[in-house]
Scaffold this active site. Sequence first.
Site, short mmCIF file in Angstrom:
data_model
loop_
_atom_site.label_atom_id
_atom_site.label_comp_id
_atom_site.label_asym_id
_atom_site.label_seq_id
_atom_site.Cartn_x
_atom_site.Cartn_y
_atom_site.Cartn_z
NE ARG A 93 -6.99 6.15 3.04
CZ ARG A 93 -7.75 5.21 3.73
NH1 ARG A 93 -8.95 5.43 4.33
NH2 ARG A 93 -7.39 3.90 3.82
CE1 TYR A 136 -13.33 -6.39 2.59
CE2 TYR A 136 -11.47 -7.66 1.40
CZ TYR A 136 -11.99 -6.86 2.47
OH TYR A 136 -11.00 -6.07 3.29
CG ASP A 153 -9.25 -2.16 -3.78
OD1 ASP A 153 -8.50 -1.54 -2.98
OD2 ASP A 153 -10.28 -3.02 -3.41
NE ARG A 202 -3.97 -0.35 0.39
CZ ARG A 202 -5.11 -0.62 1.06
NH1 ARG A 202 -5.41 -1.82 1.51
NH2 ARG A 202 -6.04 0.51 1.14
NE ARG A 205 -10.28 8.40 -2.19
CZ ARG A 205 -11.59 8.81 -2.18
NH1 ARG A 205 -12.06 9.66 -3.18
NH2 ARG A 205 -12.74 7.90 -1.76
O1 CP3 Z 1 0.08 1.05 -3.57
C1 CP3 Z 1 -0.70 0.53 -3.41
O2 CP3 Z 1 -0.52 -0.54 -2.98
C2 CP3 Z 1 -2.10 0.67 -3.88
C3 CP3 Z 1 -3.08 -0.21 -4.62
C4 CP3 Z 1 -3.83 -1.06 -3.56
C5 CP3 Z 1 -4.99 -0.50 -3.08
N1 CP3 Z 1 -5.59 -1.56 -2.43
C6 CP3 Z 1 -5.54 0.74 -3.11
C7 CP3 Z 1 -6.41 1.39 -2.01
C8 CP3 Z 1 -3.52 -2.19 -3.22
C9 CP3 Z 1 -2.64 -3.30 -3.73
C10 CP3 Z 1 -4.73 -2.68 -2.48
C11 CP3 Z 1 -5.00 -4.02 -1.93
C12 CP3 Z 1 -6.25 -4.29 -1.33
N2 CP3 Z 1 -7.44 -3.73 -1.24
C13 CP3 Z 1 -6.15 -5.09 -0.15
C14 CP3 Z 1 -4.84 -6.42 0.13
C15 CP3 Z 1 -3.87 -5.67 0.77
C16 CP3 Z 1 -4.59 -5.60 2.31
O3 CP3 Z 1 -4.46 -4.46 2.95
O4 CP3 Z 1 -4.53 -6.69 2.89
C17 CP3 Z 1 -7.56 -5.17 0.24
C18 CP3 Z 1 -8.08 -6.05 1.56
C19 CP3 Z 1 -8.09 -4.22 -0.35
C20 CP3 Z 1 -9.68 -3.84 0.04
C21 CP3 Z 1 -9.76 -2.45 0.62
N3 CP3 Z 1 -9.51 -1.39 -0.29
C22 CP3 Z 1 -10.37 -2.11 1.80
C23 CP3 Z 1 -10.71 -2.77 3.02
C24 CP3 Z 1 -10.21 -0.55 1.58
C25 CP3 Z 1 -10.42 0.27 2.53
C26 CP3 Z 1 -9.66 0.38 3.77
C27 CP3 Z 1 -8.54 1.09 3.47
O5 CP3 Z 1 -7.39 0.60 3.58
O6 CP3 Z 1 -8.54 2.21 2.89
C28 CP3 Z 1 -9.62 -0.31 0.46
C29 CP3 Z 1 -9.61 1.20 -0.24
C30 CP3 Z 1 -8.37 1.78 -0.76
N4 CP3 Z 1 -7.66 0.73 -1.63
C31 CP3 Z 1 -7.71 2.79 -0.58
C32 CP3 Z 1 -6.38 2.55 -1.41
C33 CP3 Z 1 -5.68 3.75 -1.62
C34 CP3 Z 1 -8.06 3.89 0.13
C35 CP3 Z 1 -9.26 4.61 -0.70
C36 CP3 Z 1 -9.47 5.81 -0.31
O7 CP3 Z 1 -8.61 6.80 -0.47
O8 CP3 Z 1 -10.45 6.36 -0.03
#
Ligand code: CP3
Length: 345
Positions: free
Chosen positions: A30, A152, A76, A26, A39
Amino acid sequence: MTISNSIFLKALNKEKLLTPPIWYMRQAGRYMPEYRAVRKGFKNFLDMCKDPDVCCELALQPMNKFELDASILFSDILTIPDAMDLKVKFLEGEGPVFDNPIRNAQDVHDIEPFDADKLSYVYKAVSNIRSALPRDIPLIGFCGSPWTLAAYSIEGRSSKDFSITKKFIENNNIEAHIFLQKLTDACFIYLREQVKAGADVIQIFDSWANLLTESDYQNYSLNYISSLIASLKNDPVTSSTPIILFAREPRCSTEIIVNTNTDCLSLYWSMEPKDFTYLSGKVSLQGNLNPKILLESNDIIKRETYKILDAFEDYPGYIFNLGHGITPDIDPAKVSYLTDIIRER
Ligand code: CP3
């Protein structure tokens, strides 16, 4: 410089290196002010993921700031359930919410066949990022594991214990397996398209590995991951693409995870490095600093990081990473500090 100079690919090839390659789960997100600025322009997070130029800009932000050894696609894991019409949205402070979750057996039968073209915005993001990166920096494509995507999709949102999902798989066992197979087939086509578009490495995120007992984990998750990896290894497009498997705190022996035939195991932060060094020569290892350590003082960050580097000092094919994703409360200056102390050691 060509991609064969990449220390990340060398580590994935189980080579012993003096300094480990570094990237962070990640790494775009944010915690970075540059991310928050972009964003702001989007109400829905998934709309932002559907803009390949923006995805390219976001993927490059941590590369420019920290000069990391690998880039990861900005997207994502929930793009696949979204393409299956389960209507995924992200609510502020709540994470993902599905308007159309899988709630009964019929819902599984009603899922439309996966249309890989619906995710062409992802493949376009991959090719944009690949063209923008220096040639010697690999790009990681990714997907969620079938089990994590199913959890999910059935639960309809994030949850502590995923009780709806656990009840569903018990009461609708046949459909649970049908759904997992549909997701496995979708993941294979999706990853193959990412590799065609320019992804050099694949990471599979099994973020909800921790929900299942050992036998259930084999049955509902590892069997499908093994089959996905076998399909990738048997396809001429993806056969030489290294695969990394991240499993969050799995409640099973390491052997059954390694048996999936993954090239690299990404360790969750609670896993003890010393317990994994016996895997030398079998798989590469990636990890596993607790991301919360980045909220501590520089002295503590250094102490905890060097403990991990010491444990993996002689390990052939070690990649430095966090044991889970960077959280929004982390100061980017701490990420710079961490990167520097690994390289100057
Ligand atoms: O550099 C990077 O890794 C960005 C790409 C990326 C995102 N999500 C962007 C994202 C990757 C590789 C992911 C993987 C992801 N998404 C996982 C596996 C990794 C882990 O953390 O276990 C999972 C479970 C998700 C599902 C997901 N996406 C959740 C649960 C959430 C909300 C909670 C959170 O972490 O913010 C997201 C949203 C998300 N995915 C954001 C980003 C940058 C934040 C969204 C925002 O800006 O509002």
